[in-house]
Enzyme design. Sequence first.
Site, mmCIF file in Angstrom:
data_model
loop_
_atom_site.group_PDB
_atom_site.id
_atom_site.type_symbol
_atom_site.label_atom_id
_atom_site.label_comp_id
_atom_site.label_asym_id
_atom_site.label_seq_id
_atom_site.Cartn_x
_atom_site.Cartn_y
_atom_site.Cartn_z
ATOM 1 N N GLY A 242 53.835 42.120 38.744
ATOM 2 C CA GLY A 242 53.401 40.797 38.358
ATOM 3 C C GLY A 242 52.500 40.858 37.136
ATOM 4 C CB CYS A 243 51.822 38.376 34.487
ATOM 5 S SG CYS A 243 51.641 36.877 35.486
ATOM 6 C CE1 TYR A 244 46.308 35.255 35.977
ATOM 7 C CE2 TYR A 244 47.841 34.500 37.661
ATOM 8 C CZ TYR A 244 46.961 34.213 36.631
ATOM 9 O OH TYR A 244 46.731 32.914 36.258
#
Length: 336
Positions: free
Chosen positions: A143-145
């Site tokens: 995921g990006c976060y």
Amino acid sequence: MDIGIIGGSGYTGGELMRLLSQHPEANIKAVTSRSKKGQKISDTHAHLRKIVDLEFEDLTPVEVASRCDIVFTAVPHGTAMQVVPALIKAGIKVVDLSADYRLKTDVFEKTYKLKHTDPREAVYGIPELHPEVSSQQFIANPGCYPTGASLAVAPLASAGLIERVVFDSKSGISGAGVEPSAVSHYPNMAENIQAYKLTTHRHRAEIVQELTRLDGSLKSISFTPHVIPSVRGILTTAHIFVKKQLSQEDVSAIYNDFYNDKPFIRLIKGIPMLGNVRGSNFCDIGFEVEKGSDRIVAISAIDNLVKGASGQAIQNMNLMSGLPETTGLWSPGFAP
């Protein structure tokens, strides 16, 4: 390499095609979208006009696999588990950009409230933290976060120095996906910052998984996300409370040693800025030791669509294919 993309109509699919179109070893052969079957890709992704001259198709995983060496699955969570088994059975390499294989099965089911129909293990594809990527057929793209958060503190976690860490992340609106919502509506977003899911965001599970893998004794990990009036980028501020006081020089030595041979990590003096990484696969990291305290503030900046999604997926593809990880990705961000 012949490339397939299952689920190409969203921001992630469009970014995959933008980056792959500049990759010297990649040929895009098939891009699927059930809802846009028969439509030109450039009608949806106008920035790809004269760059990607293909139409969306509605193909089975087996049909995609028959044309391709590598397939990216850029579909919603819960959907990838329906197509990945057939792709792997066909013997091709797969990079999944959904959440379906990032977590252990029991954690996934608890986090996403879904029954997992294909509980297989996958390497979590942050290449800077998982050198085993290069020997895999199947990768779960992070995921990006969690990418920005994990990279910001990994050196200190690996050294067993963290007592507690609090992440405050701010993301551009593209992280919410291509479908408009009340949050992304201009009057609600402009000149505003919106915090959401203050203690319950799904990506916390990935952050916890990665950091406790580096240090099994680390138990206190907090994460709160925000949306900001920006299109791209994630700026993560990590408040790191350490087990013993460290100097700025101590921390610099730890980070420089940990990221010594990692081309997409840029350790900077000062404060990272989103404007320096937009459009690129770089992760800029800066940090400052609070004098007379047990707190270190580390900040990371990434482009959520590149290092946070499609660029990292291609970095994984490169390593899986025996190419230098920078192939097709070694370019600066958009400035100004």
